[in-house]
Design a protein around this motif. Structure first.
Motif, PDB file in Angstrom:
ATOM      1  N   GLU A  31       0.821  -1.203   0.000  1.00 27.40           N
ATOM      2  CA  GLU A  31       0.000   0.000   0.000  1.00 27.40           C
ATOM      3  C   GLU A  31       0.863   1.265   0.000  1.00 27.40           C
ATOM      4  OE1 GLU A  31      -2.761  -0.678  -0.666  1.00 27.40           O
ATOM      5  OE2 GLU A  31      -3.127  -2.688   0.073  1.00 27.40           O
ATOM      6  N   TYR A  91      -5.283  10.263  -7.947  1.00 22.91           N
ATOM      7  CA  TYR A  91      -4.896   9.319  -6.904  1.00 22.91           C
ATOM      8  C   TYR A  91      -3.416   8.971  -7.023  1.00 22.91           C
ATOM      9  CZ  TYR A  91      -4.576   5.028  -4.190  1.00 22.91           C
ATOM     10  OH  TYR A  91      -4.187   4.079  -3.284  1.00 22.91           O
ATOM     11  N   SER A 121      -0.974  10.121  -4.004  1.00 21.92           N
ATOM     12  CA  SER A 121      -0.381   9.023  -3.233  1.00 21.92           C
ATOM     13  C   SER A 121       1.137   9.036  -3.319  1.00 21.92           C
ATOM     14  CB  SER A 121      -0.915   7.669  -3.721  1.00 21.92           C
ATOM     15  OG  SER A 121      -0.565   7.450  -5.072  1.00 21.92           O
ATOM     16  N   THR A 168       1.227  17.018  -4.795  1.00 21.54           N
ATOM     17  CA  THR A 168       0.017  17.823  -4.592  1.00 21.54           C
ATOM     18  C   THR A 168      -0.058  19.025  -5.535  1.00 21.54           C
ATOM     19  OG1 THR A 168       1.167  19.009  -2.818  1.00 21.54           O
ATOM     20  CG2 THR A 168      -0.249  17.174  -2.175  1.00 21.54           C
ATOM     21  N   ARG A 173     -13.207   5.888  -3.750  1.00 25.35           N
ATOM     22  CA  ARG A 173     -11.960   5.700  -3.007  1.00 25.35           C
ATOM     23  C   ARG A 173     -11.023   6.891  -3.212  1.00 25.35           C
ATOM     24  NH1 ARG A 173      -7.915   4.268  -6.740  1.00 25.35           N
ATOM     25  NH2 ARG A 173      -8.804   2.211  -7.122  1.00 25.35           N
ATOM     26  N   ASN A 174     -10.922   7.344  -4.446  1.00 26.23           N
ATOM     27  CA  ASN A 174     -10.030   8.461  -4.750  1.00 26.23           C
ATOM     28  C   ASN A 174     -10.503   9.751  -4.098  1.00 26.23           C
ATOM     29  OD1 ASN A 174      -8.692   6.633  -6.345  1.00 26.23           O
ATOM     30  ND2 ASN A 174      -9.599   7.348  -8.260  1.00 26.23           N
ATOM     31  N   LEU A 191      -9.012  10.574  -0.674  1.00 29.67           N
ATOM     32  CA  LEU A 191      -7.668  11.156  -0.697  1.00 29.67           C
ATOM     33  C   LEU A 191      -7.707  12.599  -1.194  1.00 29.67           C
ATOM     34  CD1 LEU A 191      -4.741  10.398  -0.112  1.00 29.67           C
ATOM     35  CD2 LEU A 191      -4.505   9.704  -2.497  1.00 29.67           C
ATOM     36  N   VAL A 212      -8.230   2.881   0.849  1.00 26.23           N
ATOM     37  CA  VAL A 212      -8.755   4.047   1.571  1.00 26.23           C
ATOM     38  C   VAL A 212      -8.071   4.179   2.928  1.00 26.23           C
ATOM     39  CG1 VAL A 212     -10.790   4.940   2.784  1.00 26.23           C
ATOM     40  CG2 VAL A 212     -10.979   4.219   0.406  1.00 26.23           C
ATOM     41  N   SER A 266      -4.834   5.669   2.467  1.00 28.22           N
ATOM     42  CA  SER A 266      -4.998   7.108   2.219  1.00 28.22           C
ATOM     43  C   SER A 266      -5.247   7.852   3.516  1.00 28.22           C
ATOM     44  CB  SER A 266      -6.156   7.344   1.252  1.00 28.22           C
ATOM     45  OG  SER A 266      -5.891   6.782  -0.015  1.00 28.22           O
ATOM     46  N   ARG A 289      -2.078   8.526   5.317  1.00 29.39           N
ATOM     47  CA  ARG A 289      -1.368   9.670   4.722  1.00 29.39           C
ATOM     48  C   ARG A 289      -2.025  10.985   5.136  1.00 29.39           C
ATOM     49  NH1 ARG A 289       2.160  10.912   0.645  1.00 29.39           N
ATOM     50  NH2 ARG A 289       2.564   8.709   0.274  1.00 29.39           N
ATOM     51  N   ILE A 290      -3.340  10.998   5.189  1.00 25.34           N
ATOM     52  CA  ILE A 290      -4.073  12.216   5.566  1.00 25.34           C
ATOM     53  C   ILE A 290      -3.801  12.566   7.028  1.00 25.34           C
ATOM     54  CG2 ILE A 290      -6.392  13.157   5.959  1.00 25.34           C
ATOM     55  CD1 ILE A 290      -7.262  11.545   3.458  1.00 25.34           C
TER      56      ILE A 290
END
Length: 434
Positions: free
Chosen positions: A16, A308, A312, A316, A344-345, A348, A387, A390, A393-394
């Motif tokens: 992942e 995505y 990922s 950004t 799912r995207n 993120l 998810v 993600s 990461r968030i």
């Protein structure tokens, strides 16, 4: 677990954690896109979107026929408008009835019906229902080959609506000459056939529209190779809306074809699931190069997957530019329903681009709703794990946000309870027998 999904090969377990991205390749890709904006390539007539001219022609035709009808009858304007509405409705009914009948005889079946915001997704005789208020004015019926038969021939399906409408219109006009029918009703029947013919004109005029009409598709699938590619696309689209993995098809070349590029979305989805990020970026480039042949769903889903991939990998800045294009495409889309991948995207995107906890929670709720509608499939379970990656990461980007991972067990339990409740609601109630 979905039985159909078990028949498909499981995707390899990919880490992942995102793999290193080739920044130079990404920058070259951006430069290529910039140059492409200033390069005009010759396009065939069938590559020019004629949706607005078609709507103008249909509008003028409806006005002209309606004006002529009002001159011939002595009924009020309200009744004339009612006659127009019923005539168009009858035209849609006869045309689509013919298409359904001939589709079944040609080896196709309905995969989705959308009408007045109601959406029925059909797979192996099982229908899943959902409501989309934003699509209250949309009417669409999608088809796919029975038993995933890529050899199915859609010619009869594309011409079936025309044949049945001709029969229906002939009956309608014949009834207008029967004795005992009032003059007003007779004129309404005759002009009604003319109004219904507008539906046939819309579907049979050889041009490209936002939602491809039957004549356009008939022309596209006239060659065996193109027909098989189109069937591959229909099969992948059905599996996509049912939350199932697709069997990706990869062609050596997509040049000089209007149907092979339609299969690029299923290839892109599979590459993202496999963690083949460099290959996925190449597929994104192919989608952009063949944009003129694609529909709104492929364009929107392609941009969503590209976002995505970028987010990922921590890109950004590039993502901020793409999100504007994605929002515009979604708002202008004529028939777009996000797949489980797009939901799912969005998690993120809302966490790293929108930078809004409220937006993030809303996107998580949307994802959970989509999971509940689709049930527990291998693809859904894979998206849940992505998810959660993600969300990790968030949380790193926003350490003050209290966001918990999505529990696969809880979602599976809720989906099972919803399915059992649906069966109870649709089962016949116990009654005394007489």
């Amino acid at each position: 677990m979905d039985e159909n999904n078990e028949e498909k090969p499981a995707y390899k377990a990919a880490s992942e954690e995102p793999k290193p991205i080739d920044v130079d390749k990404l920058l070259d890709k951006r430069s290529k896109e910039t140059r492409a904006r200033f390069t005009k390539s010759p396009r065939h007539y069938l590559d020019v979107n004629m949706s607005w001219p078609m709507m103008i022609v249909i509008g003028l035709g409806a006005f002209g026929i309606g004006y002529a009808l009002q001159k011939e009858v002595t009924i009020g304007t309200g009744y004339v408008l009612l006659a127009i509405f019923l005539s168009l409705l009858a035209g849609l009914f006869f045309y689509n009835l013919g298409k359904i009948i001939f589709a079944l005889s040609a080896g196709y079946e309905i995969s989705r019906i959308e009408f007045l915001g109601l959406q029925f997704i059909i797979n192996n005789g099982e229908a899943k229902f959902s409501f989309h208020g934003a699509d209250i004015l949309e009417f669409h019926i999608n088809y796919a080959p029975k038993n995933d038969n890529v050899e199915a021939k859609p010619k009869k399906m594309f011409l079936g609506g025309l044949l049945v409408y001709i029969i229906g219109a002939a009956i309608e006009i014949g009834l207008s000459f029967l004795s005992g029918i009032s003059g007003n009703f007779a004129f309404c029947l005759r002009f009604g056939a003319a109004f219904g013919a507008l539906v046939v004109f819309y579907e049979m005029f050889p041009c490209k529209l936002d939602v491809p009409n039957d004549m356009y598709l008939l022309i596209l699938t006239s060659k065996d190779e193109e027909r098989k590619a189109y069937n591959e696309y229909l099969i992948a689209a059905r599996r996509d809306i049912n939350g199932l993995f697709t069997d990706p098809i990869k062609y050596d070349s997509y040049d000089n074809s209007r149907t092979k590029p339609l299969t690029l979305l299923s290839l892109l989805h599979s590459q993202v699931y496999d963690g083949a990020y460099q290959e996925a970026l190449h597929t994104v480039e192919l989608i952009q190069e063949n944009d003129v042949y694609l529909n709104d769903t492929i364009r929107c889903e392609g941009l969503s997957e590209e976002l995505y991939l970028l987010l990922s990998h921590g890109r950004t800045a590039e993502g901020e530019k793409l999100i504007i294009s994605l929002d515009k495409k979604i708002k202008s889309s004529s028939d777009y329903h996000p797949s489980i991948s797009a939901y799912r995207n969005e998690v993120l995107i809302s966490g790293l681009l929108d930078n809004s906890l409220d937006e993030l929670n809303a996107s998580i709720d949307d994802f959970k709703t989509a999971v509940g509608n689709l049930g527990e499939t291998k693809r859904v379970l894979k998206d849940i794990s992505l998810v959660n990656a993600s969300l990790s990461r968030i949380r790193t980007a926003h350490p003050d946000w209290k966001v918990e991972n999505i529990s696969e067990a809880d979602l599976a339990k809720k989906a099972k309870e919803a399915k059992e409740k649906k069966k109870e609601d649709t089962s016949p109630s116990d009654q005394d027998e007489y």
